[in-house]
Design an enzyme around this catalytic site. Structure first.
Site, PDB file in Angstrom:
ATOM      1  N   ASN A   1      39.363 -32.679 -48.765  1.00 56.62           N
ATOM      2  CA  ASN A   1      39.059 -32.985 -50.170  1.00 56.62           C
ATOM      3  C   ASN A   1      39.388 -31.728 -50.974  1.00 56.62           C
ATOM      4  OD1 ASN A   1      37.880 -33.477 -52.656  1.00 56.62           O
ATOM      5  ND2 ASN A   1      35.763 -33.447 -51.872  1.00 56.62           N
TER       6      ASN A   1
ATOM      7  N   LYS B   1      39.293 -31.344 -54.125  1.00 54.99           N
ATOM      8  CA  LYS B   1      38.488 -31.191 -55.357  1.00 54.99           C
ATOM      9  C   LYS B   1      39.405 -30.809 -56.522  1.00 54.99           C
ATOM     10  CE  LYS B   1      34.558 -30.200 -52.456  1.00 54.99           C
ATOM     11  NZ  LYS B   1      33.258 -29.577 -52.285  1.00 54.99           N
TER      12      LYS B   1
ATOM     13  N   HIS C   1      31.215 -38.956 -54.174  1.00 52.50           N
ATOM     14  CA  HIS C   1      30.995 -37.562 -53.768  1.00 52.50           C
ATOM     15  C   HIS C   1      29.799 -36.994 -54.534  1.00 52.50           C
ATOM     16  CE1 HIS C   1      31.529 -33.290 -53.134  1.00 52.50           C
ATOM     17  NE2 HIS C   1      32.255 -33.618 -52.076  1.00 52.50           N
TER      18      HIS C   1
ATOM     19  N   GLU D   1      29.284 -34.271 -55.896  1.00 53.66           N
ATOM     20  CA  GLU D   1      29.611 -33.568 -57.155  1.00 53.66           C
ATOM     21  C   GLU D   1      29.769 -34.566 -58.294  1.00 53.66           C
ATOM     22  OE1 GLU D   1      32.868 -31.301 -55.558  1.00 53.66           O
ATOM     23  OE2 GLU D   1      31.436 -30.131 -54.379  1.00 53.66           O
TER      24      GLU D   1
ATOM     25  N   GLU E   1      27.317 -36.039 -46.177  1.00 52.37           N
ATOM     26  CA  GLU E   1      27.496 -34.652 -46.608  1.00 52.37           C
ATOM     27  C   GLU E   1      26.201 -34.140 -47.235  1.00 52.37           C
ATOM     28  OE1 GLU E   1      31.873 -33.688 -47.541  1.00 52.37           O
ATOM     29  OE2 GLU E   1      31.115 -34.820 -49.247  1.00 52.37           O
TER      30      GLU E   1
ATOM     31  N   GLY F   1      30.039 -26.334 -49.586  1.00 55.73           N
ATOM     32  CA  GLY F   1      30.537 -25.118 -50.224  1.00 55.73           C
ATOM     33  C   GLY F   1      29.602 -23.928 -50.097  1.00 55.73           C
TER      34      GLY F   1
ATOM     35  N   SER G   1      30.816 -27.541 -45.322  1.00 56.14           N
ATOM     36  CA  SER G   1      31.139 -26.257 -44.701  1.00 56.14           C
ATOM     37  C   SER G   1      31.716 -26.377 -43.298  1.00 56.14           C
ATOM     38  CB  SER G   1      29.910 -25.324 -44.713  1.00 56.14           C
ATOM     39  OG  SER G   1      29.536 -25.023 -46.054  1.00 56.14           O
TER      40      SER G   1
HETATM   41  P1  PGA Z   1      33.096 -27.860 -48.155  1.00 60.90           P
HETATM   42  O1  PGA Z   1      33.140 -29.244 -49.014  1.00 60.90           O
HETATM   43  O2  PGA Z   1      33.818 -28.163 -46.875  1.00 60.90           O
HETATM   44  O3  PGA Z   1      33.831 -26.861 -49.023  1.00 60.90           O
HETATM   45  O4  PGA Z   1      31.671 -27.531 -47.950  1.00 60.90           O
HETATM   46  C1  PGA Z   1      32.971 -30.476 -48.403  1.00 60.90           C
HETATM   47  C2  PGA Z   1      33.030 -31.588 -49.412  1.00 60.90           C
HETATM   48  O5  PGA Z   1      32.470 -31.452 -50.497  1.00 60.90           O
HETATM   49  O6  PGA Z   1      33.641 -32.646 -49.147  1.00 60.90           O
END
Ligand code: PGA
Length: 249
Positions: A11, A13, A94, A96, A166, A172, A212
């Site tokens: 992803n 983003k 997601h 976010e 997640e 992140g 992560s």
């Molecule tokens: P990350 O993000 O691997 O940077 O923690 C995962 C995601 O949000 O899909």
């Protein structure tokens, strides 16, 4: 149930300009060597048309789509637009987007249904905040299972729908859920899926872990029970970082 094919998905983003298309090609080359798993990249909408011809066997997807076919929704992307650009799938829900765009689980279910109507495969994301996790594992399992059921679209089927667990506190942050936390959550989600969809589809639906994931922890995570792949943010932006995760599957 063993028939689930692993999916390693990146992803990107709000990252990626045309200068990064070389990474798409390099990741596609790694994907083409693996006929035993699926690999996908969920890219910014602006890169999809340029990335699709480079993808080979790799899935190219968007990161969201609107629940309506078209209309006065400034700034949004429709499922038909993603399909026309060359996407084969999309993320929905997601964390976010749930957080910053205030998307509810009902919104997420409607987006997933619309994406499917336009021929896209869907990775539907769910997960708990740190605040919920700190209330205890049982509370967290119940919260995420409820979020999953509320986000499931009408006609949900493993042929086109994949779930991604997640934990928001692991995204992140460099803080990864432990294999035992992941196993316990995925087991709870498996039970919820079987209850909602029946034995066959409930057992066949993939559940990815995200948060992560890196080359260092991927093997442990991917060999955990009921983990059918990974959704990777930061470590999916280059073939150098994503390659070891694909290799670990
Ligand atoms: P990350 O993000 O691997 O940077 O923690 C995962 C995601 O949000 O899909």
């Amino acid at each position: 149930m063993t028939g689930r094919r692993k999916l390693i998905a990146g992803n990107w983003k709000m990252n990626g300009l045309k200068a990064q298309l070389g990474e798409v090609s390099a990741i596609a080359a790694l994907a083409s060597e693996r006929t035993d798993i699926d690999v996908g990249l969920f890219l910014p909408a602006t890169l999809i048309a340029a990335a699709a011809p480079l993808a080979g066997t790799m899935l190219i997807g968007g990161q969201d789509c609107h629940a309506q076919d078209s209309g006065a929704f400034t700034g949004n992307v429709s499922a038909a637009m993603l399909t026309e650009a060359g996407a084969g799938g999309t993320l929905v829900g997601h964390s976010e987007r749930r957080q910053y765009q205030h998307e509810s689980s009902a919104d997420v279910a409607a987006k997933a249904a619309k994406a499917h109507e336009h021929g896209l495969s869907v990775v539907l994301c769910i997960g708990e905040t740190l605040e919920t996790r700190e209330q205890g594992d049982d509370i967290a399992h119940g919260f995420v299972a409820d979020q999953l059921i509320a986000s499931l679209p009408e006609g949900a089927d493993p042929s086109w729908l994949t779930i991604a667990y997640e934990p928001v506190w692991a995204i992140g942050t460099g803080k990864v859920a432990t294999p035992s936390q992941i196993a316990a959550m995925h087991a709870a989600l498996r039970v919820a899926l079987v209850k909602a969809l029946g034995d066959g589809p409930g057992n066949a639906m993939r559940i990815l872990y995200g948060g992560s994931v890196s080359g260092d922890n991927a093997a442990d995570i991917l060999h955990t029970d009921n983990v059918d792949g990974a959704l990777v943010g930061g470590a999916s932006l280059s073939a150098a970082k994503f390659g070891p995760i694909i290799a670990a599957a």
